[in-house]
Design a protein around this motif. Structure first.
Motif, PDB file in Angstrom:
ATOM      1  N   ASP A  71       0.832  -1.205   0.000  1.00 33.57           N
ATOM      2  CA  ASP A  71       0.000   0.000   0.000  1.00 33.57           C
ATOM      3  C   ASP A  71       0.864   1.252   0.000  1.00 33.57           C
ATOM      4  N   THR A  72       1.886   1.247   0.858  1.00 33.06           N
ATOM      5  CA  THR A  72       2.745   2.424   0.959  1.00 33.06           C
ATOM      6  C   THR A  72       3.514   2.640  -0.334  1.00 33.06           C
ATOM      7  N   GLU A 129       1.208   4.220  -2.622  1.00 31.96           N
ATOM      8  CA  GLU A 129       0.968   5.600  -2.207  1.00 31.96           C
ATOM      9  C   GLU A 129       2.061   6.531  -2.724  1.00 31.96           C
ATOM     10  N   THR A 130       3.309   6.087  -2.593  1.00 33.36           N
ATOM     11  CA  THR A 130       4.391   6.945  -3.074  1.00 33.36           C
ATOM     12  C   THR A 130       4.286   7.102  -4.595  1.00 33.36           C
ATOM     13  N   VAL A 138       1.455   7.154  -6.220  1.00 36.29           N
ATOM     14  CA  VAL A 138       0.343   8.081  -6.455  1.00 36.29           C
ATOM     15  C   VAL A 138       0.807   9.527  -6.296  1.00 36.29           C
ATOM     16  N   LEU A 139       1.648   9.741  -5.263  1.00 34.96           N
ATOM     17  CA  LEU A 139       2.168  11.087  -5.031  1.00 34.96           C
ATOM     18  C   LEU A 139       2.956  11.573  -6.252  1.00 34.96           C
TER      19      LEU A 139
END
Lengths: 99, 261
Positions: B78-79, B82-83, B85-86
């Motif tokens: 997930d993380t 997330e990175t 997505v950023l």
């Protein structure tokens, strides 16, 4: 006695959060909405702390309230200067009815 | 390129919903709220969740903070996304660069030309004190993240906040979007994470499965690079895109007079 105090604090926090969320969404002026959103984020961080989630509280305060707020302000600044974007309109009476 | 008046004109306001539509919406919202409330009340009162599982295997994760263990080890996927997505958000913002402006310094041209002094001495004085403290806090949050609340996202955000303050105070200029190093730093976090995820694979492990003894070191490395990358990405998001110097005045004048309403 401590329990009652905690409960009162939580109740005030919950009511404030709901009220701020409503005002942030319903506020006719975008700038006011953004400021209310930032305040909402800070109080939300307090709520996460009360729920025992300091990690989430840190992230909420830093990202939710801080940087998202700055990004919104930047976007508002950009909308205001963009000739095609139209100026921010003064309050529409329709939304201002709520007490 | 002059914007055509139709696109520039104010959009027609939508008609307000009538009383019947409002009543219908209210009923639908109340039904949804009641349903959600029911679901919450139906939840078991003392669900332990996954906390026992996490604390049971915390020793294998390489860190002492259960949240960091979940974010960077147990649920690292997930993380990692997330990175990504950023990074995508930054690419999306940069893709809004007006034609012909790519490569310049972000921001409106008026501010770009401003002397680095900046207009506000109070803000400058304040930022002069605050920026070093912010960097210190970011390093602390990063270092403490393995065993207490903190970590790469929080530390990166504090770094970004310091950068944004420096930009606002006119004490730093955002880098030109064409320059290489900000893009390298922004990508570095995701790449470091992927590299760490791949590190165990030659030894027959799964993607994102860290070698047991190395997990702590890998997580600390990833978090350090992520902090810099997140800080840079968020600051670049706020800095925005270069804006055209002369395109502003021509459309405003004539079009406004063409549309007397």
């Amino acid at each position: 006695m401590i329990g009652a105090l905690d409960l009162a604090f939580d109740a005030v926090l919950a009511i404030l959060l709901a009220g701020l969320a409503w005002r942030a969404l319903a506020s006719p002026a975008l700038f006011t909405g953004i400021v209310l959103f930032i305040v909402f984020g800070l109080l939300m961080a307090v709520a996460w702390l009360r729920l025992g989630a300091p990690d989430v509280a840190l992230a909420e305060a830093a990202i939710g309230a801080g940087l998202t707020g700055v990004l919104f302000l930047r976007a508002l600044d950009r909308i205001g200067r963009d000739p095609a974007g139209g100026e921010e309109k003064p309050a529409e009476p329709e939304n201002g009815r709520q007490p | 390129m002059a914007a055509n008046p139709e696109a520039a004109g104010p959009t027609r306001p939508e008609p307000a919903p009538g009383p019947a539509a409002r009543a219908g919406l209210a009923v639908a919202c109340l039904a949804l709220a009641a349903g959600l409330g029911r679901v919450v009340l139906d939840l078991p009162a003392d669900a332990a969740g996954l906390a026992p599982v996490v604390s049971g295997r915390l020793a294998e994760s390489g860190v002492d903070n259960p949240v960091t263990a979940v974010l960077l080890n147990f649920r690292g996927y997930d993380t990692l996304l997330e990175t990504g997505v950023l990074l995508l958000a930054l690419i999306a913002v940069w893709s809004l660069t007006p034609a012909g402006c790519w490569g310049g310094v972000p921001g409106p041209p008026a501010r770009r030309g401003e002397p680095p002094g900046g207009p506000d001495p109070v803000l400058r004085g304040f930022v002069r004190w605050l920026a070093p403290v912010a960097v210190l806090v970011a390093v602390y949050l990063l270092a403490v993240g393995t065993h207490q609340p903190g970590g790469a996202f929080q530390a990166g955000t504090v770094l970004a906040a310091a950068a944004v303050l420096l930009l606002l105070a006119g004490m730093a200029r955002p880098p030109a979007t064409a320059s290489l190093w900000p893009r390298l730093v922004a990508v570095a976090g995701f790449l470091a994470f992927v590299a760490a995820a791949l590190a165990g694979m030659p030894g027959g492990r799964e993607f994102l499965e860290y070698p047991l003894g190395l997990a702590g070191t890998l997580i600390e490395l990833v978090e350090t690079v992520l902090t810099l990358a997140i800080g840079a990405t968020l600051a670049l998001l706020v800095a925005g895109v270069p804006e055209p110097p002369a395109a502003k005045p021509p459309p405003t004048g004539p079009i406004k007079t063409e549309l007397p309403r």
